[in-house]
Design an enzyme around this catalytic site. Structure first.
Site, PDB file in Angstrom:
ATOM      1  N   GLY A  32      57.098  -4.196  57.893  1.00 50.27           N
ATOM      2  CA  GLY A  32      58.450  -3.663  58.025  1.00 50.27           C
ATOM      3  C   GLY A  32      59.308  -4.583  58.867  1.00 50.27           C
ATOM      4  CD  GLN A  56      61.982  -6.093  63.876  1.00 48.69           C
ATOM      5  OE1 GLN A  56      61.976  -5.479  62.819  1.00 48.69           O
ATOM      6  NE2 GLN A  56      60.872  -6.479  64.482  1.00 48.69           N
ATOM      7  CB  CYS A  95      56.729  -4.560  66.885  1.00 49.68           C
ATOM      8  SG  CYS A  95      58.511  -4.790  66.705  1.00 49.68           S
ATOM      9  CG  LEU A  96      57.049  -8.649  62.045  1.00 48.25           C
ATOM     10  CD1 LEU A  96      57.861  -8.929  60.799  1.00 48.25           C
ATOM     11  CD2 LEU A  96      55.757  -9.456  62.035  1.00 48.25           C
ATOM     12  CG  HIS A 148      57.862   0.466  64.292  1.00 46.47           C
ATOM     13  ND1 HIS A 148      56.878   0.160  65.198  1.00 46.47           N
ATOM     14  CD2 HIS A 148      58.668  -0.636  64.231  1.00 46.47           C
ATOM     15  CE1 HIS A 148      57.095  -1.066  65.672  1.00 46.47           C
ATOM     16  NE2 HIS A 148      58.169  -1.565  65.086  1.00 46.47           N
ATOM     17  CD  GLU A 149      60.291  -1.581  60.813  1.00 46.26           C
ATOM     18  OE1 GLU A 149      61.231  -2.152  61.366  1.00 46.26           O
ATOM     19  OE2 GLU A 149      59.104  -1.951  60.949  1.00 46.26           O
ATOM     20  CG  HIS A 183      63.146  -2.034  65.248  1.00 44.89           C
ATOM     21  ND1 HIS A 183      63.119  -2.814  66.373  1.00 44.89           N
ATOM     22  CD2 HIS A 183      61.904  -2.139  64.690  1.00 44.89           C
ATOM     23  CE1 HIS A 183      61.907  -3.364  66.494  1.00 44.89           C
ATOM     24  NE2 HIS A 183      61.155  -2.957  65.492  1.00 44.89           N
TER      25      HIS A 183
END
Ligand code: NI
Length: 171
Positions: free
Chosen positions: A46, A51, A94-95, A136-137, A140
């Site tokens: 994701g 990000q 998480c990226l 999670h996304e 963000h």
């Protein structure tokens, strides 16, 4: 298509609250293709627009975990309509937090309303990994990070580590 640089924590850009998308044009569709390419290359399941430094309510996801059969999901202006009372605790990555995996508690299932890249309303009922990922996304998009959902002690430990990494490998 292009692979975009991913912003790593700590970075104030990850804390911005994103605004809804209003223009559903080719620029948006190209951006989402770039986001998908960036996510697959990372690799991740994701990616949310902040990000990559864009303050718009845009998410791409693919939890299929199968390179031969991709099922990308393009999610714009998502809204959680319903969350289950049952909670699951699952390890998340998480990226923007390289090599950090943390067990986070989230609703087991969520029903989400969103727009696709053509401004068509869509609804999904997500469960398991897909539910964890979409929550999670969406966090963000509100400037929330997964470390905000764990204990302060653990959070401080991770943030210290990330700050140190940032000093060592300045990019
Ligand atoms: Ni993330």
């Amino acid at each position: 298509m292009a692979i975009l640089p991913i912003i790593k924590a700590p970075d104030p850009r990850l804390r911005r609250v994103c605004t809804p998308v209003e223009e559903f044009d080719n620029k948006l569709r190209a951006l989402m293709d770039d986001m998908l390419e960036t996510m697959y290359a990372a690799p991740g399941v994701g990616l949310a627009a902040p990000q990559i430094g864009i303050t718009s309510r845009i998410i791409v996801m693919d939890v299929s975990n199968d390179e031969g059969k991709r099922s990308p999901l393009k999610i714009i202006n998502p809204k959680i309509l319903e969350s289950s009372d049952t909670i699951i605790k699952q390890e998340e990555g998480c990226l923007s937090f390289p090599e950090q995996y943390i067990a986070v508690e989230r609703a087991e299932t969520v029903r989400v309303l969103f727009r696709d890249e053509n401004n068509i309303p869509q609804e999904i009922k997500a469960e398991g990994l897909s539910s964890v990922c979409i929550q999670h996304e969406i966090d963000h998009l509100d400037g929330l990070l997964f470390v905000d959902r764990i204990s302060q002690i653990k959070k401080n430990m991770i943030m210290r580590k990330l700050k140190k990494n940032k000093r060592t490998y300045k990019k």
